[in-house]
Design a protein around this motif. Structure first.
Motif, PDB file in Angstrom:
ATOM      1  N   ASN A  64       0.859  -1.178   0.000  1.00 25.82           N
ATOM      2  CA  ASN A  64       0.000   0.000   0.000  1.00 25.82           C
ATOM      3  C   ASN A  64       0.897   1.230   0.000  1.00 25.82           C
ATOM      4  O   ASN A  64       2.038   1.188   0.474  1.00 25.82           O
ATOM      5  N   LEU A  65       0.368   2.328  -0.507  1.00 22.48           N
ATOM      6  CA  LEU A  65       1.120   3.578  -0.535  1.00 22.48           C
ATOM      7  C   LEU A  65       0.279   4.673   0.118  1.00 22.48           C
ATOM      8  O   LEU A  65      -0.893   4.847  -0.229  1.00 22.48           O
ATOM      9  N   VAL A  66       0.870   5.385   1.060  1.00 18.94           N
ATOM     10  CA  VAL A  66       0.192   6.486   1.741  1.00 18.94           C
ATOM     11  C   VAL A  66       1.038   7.739   1.581  1.00 18.94           C
ATOM     12  O   VAL A  66       2.218   7.748   1.948  1.00 18.94           O
ATOM     13  N   ILE A  67       0.438   8.789   1.030  1.00 17.31           N
ATOM     14  CA  ILE A  67       1.137  10.053   0.856  1.00 17.31           C
ATOM     15  C   ILE A  67       0.325  11.138   1.550  1.00 17.31           C
ATOM     16  O   ILE A  67      -0.846  11.341   1.235  1.00 17.31           O
ATOM     17  N   THR A  68       0.947  11.818   2.499  1.00 12.39           N
ATOM     18  CA  THR A  68       0.282  12.885   3.237  1.00 12.39           C
ATOM     19  C   THR A  68       0.957  14.203   2.891  1.00 12.39           C
ATOM     20  O   THR A  68       2.181  14.325   2.989  1.00 12.39           O
ATOM     21  N   ALA A  69       0.138  15.169   2.472  1.00 15.52           N
ATOM     22  CA  ALA A  69       0.664  16.456   2.025  1.00 15.52           C
ATOM     23  C   ALA A  69      -0.117  17.590   2.678  1.00 15.52           C
ATOM     24  O   ALA A  69      -1.312  17.464   2.945  1.00 15.52           O
ATOM     25  N   GLY A  70       0.562  18.698   2.929  1.00 11.04           N
ATOM     26  CA  GLY A  70      -0.112  19.882   3.427  1.00 11.04           C
ATOM     27  C   GLY A  70      -0.282  19.890   4.931  1.00 11.04           C
ATOM     28  O   GLY A  70       0.063  18.941   5.635  1.00 11.04           O
ATOM     29  N   GLN A  71      -0.830  20.989   5.408  1.00 14.83           N
ATOM     30  CA  GLN A  71      -1.023  21.206   6.831  1.00 14.83           C
ATOM     31  C   GLN A  71      -2.463  21.618   7.081  1.00 14.83           C
ATOM     32  O   GLN A  71      -3.174  22.040   6.182  1.00 14.83           O
ATOM     33  N   GLY A  72      -2.879  21.509   8.337  1.00 12.70           N
ATOM     34  CA  GLY A  72      -4.208  21.978   8.687  1.00 12.70           C
ATOM     35  C   GLY A  72      -4.848  21.152   9.766  1.00 12.70           C
ATOM     36  O   GLY A  72      -4.359  20.082  10.144  1.00 12.70           O
TER      37      GLY A  72
END
Length: 394
Positions: A64-72
């Motif tokens: 599996n691939l998990v990509i987390t981007a950005g803030q908030g």
């Protein structure tokens, strides 16, 4: 194509198309998803200063691939599965199923509809936002393994907590070329009943135990008992039960010493899976009290029904963005088949799941295709949905 950052204005359609073609060319039939994850990882590597990339291994060659981007403060999930079904009889294809072919505005290939076009669209949407530094908030891309055979990649990510902090989840499954949005779905129970008996010559059946008779008795009673679960969901319809496979016996003049029965049940929120389990387990226990009965019941990748409401804020937002992009409202629908949503709903957070993506009615079919105009529109749709999701008034 190279894996350098994309320059210019928006990513050109030729580059958007190249990503989809490359995904089609990876024959990730119930396996090899790691090759898909490898390719996607390379696409996102130039932006590693802005994102977190995680590989979650299910089995060798299956990441599996998990990509987390950005803030908030809140997180929007975008999900798609990397596996495809087998192409089947190649003689029924007019093109190579693992070589994307463009004809008359359509791209043909295995997974073009279900769902590498949806996966590519959310990938490209996120890549463009990263390139132009227009991320409106925190977005998590969830690319899963094994959706076609049991949603076990989504189950693994859910158990590991990757969906716990989501405020909303959009799964890019084909949805009548983005004209519909799925918000509720039936659950699935595939079961296998095995019966052991004792062989004997058919001329003296009293000396044997007929295992086939026992599975037929189970079938008769199971259908009758499950028929009492008669509530009807206004969107999904009733619970359904199909006995789909029966095998037993060795030859025509012998009492069958073993037999198996397989069935498929589609559940609804009013009659969840546990209710069905209790009925079937009780039936097996009762029958096993009879002389000579030796029954065993097992399940294969059961999925819970996915509840939902058509006027949830995320569904209203999707409709608003759909009107902006396409000029029409989107139709909320229920789905008879399971998806990764059936697993992600078990996350700890309280969030709406919506299924909307490019692709029509050619899932799992020979000559599977996606309309490229819809694919390109899907990229814009996801970008504008993300912007709207994080707008101050939402």
């Amino acid at each position: 194509m190279t894996h350098a950052k994309y320059g210019g204005n928006d990513m050109k359609q030729v580059q958007q198309l190249e990503i989809l073609k490359h995904l089609i060319a990876i024959p990730s039939v119930n396996g090899r998803e790691a090759a898909v994850a490898d390719y996607l990882t390379k696409l996102f590597t130039p932006y590693q200063d802005q994102i977190q990339i995680e590989r979650v291994t299910y089995a060798p060659g299956r990441d599996n691939l998990v990509i987390t981007a950005g803030q908030g403060a809140k997180t929007l999930g975008l999900a798609g599965h990397m596996d495809v079904v087998a192409p089947g009889d190649l003689a029924q294809w007019t093109t190579d199923p693992f070589k994307a072919t463009v004809k008359a505005g359509r791209l043909y290939g295995r997974g073009a509809c279900d769902m590498k076009s949806g996966l590519a669209a959310i990938v490209v949407a996120l890549l463009e936002m990263l390139e132009h530094r227009t991320l409106p908030g925190r977005i998590r891309l969830l690319a899963t393994v094994g959706e076609e055979t049991g949603e076990y990649g989504a189950a693994q990510l859910t158990k590991a907590g990757y969906a716990d902090d989501l405020a909303g989840l959009v799964i890019a499954e084909p949805s009548a070329d983005l004209r519909e949005v799925g918000y509720t779905a039936k659950g699935v129970i595939d079961y296998i009943l095995t019966a052991k008996g004792q062989s004997a010559h058919a001329s003296q059946p009293q000396l044997g135990i007929n295992a086939l008779d026992h599975v037929l008795e189970f079938a008769t009673q199971a259908k009758a008992r499950l028929a009492k679960l008669d509530q009807v969901d206004p969107v999904l319809g009733p619970l359904t039960h199909v006995i789909s496979v029966i095998n037993g016996g060795e030859q025509i003049n012998s009492v069958p010493a073993q037999a198996t029965l397989q069935g498929n049940i589609r559940t609804i929120p009013a009659h969840p899976n546990q209710q069905v389990y209790d009925i079937l387990a009780g039936l097996v226990a009762e029958l096993n009290q009879r002389p000579g009965y030796d029954l065993r019941l097992t399940y294969s990748f059961p999925e819970e029904p996915m509840p939902g409401v058509a006027d949830a804020p995320l569904l209203k937002l999707i409709d608003q963005v759909h009107q902006d992009v396409f000029g029409t409202s989107v139709t909320p629908v229920g789905q008879a088949g399971a998806s990764d949503g059936s697993e992600f709903l078990h996350a700890k957070g309280d969030f709406t799941i919506a299924l909307i993506g490019p692709g029509g009615d050619t899932s799992h079919a020979s000559n599977e295709f996606v309309d490229l105009a819809v694919y390109y529109q899907a990229i814009e749709f996801y970008q504008r949905l993300a912007a709207a999701f994080f707008a101050p008034d939402n």
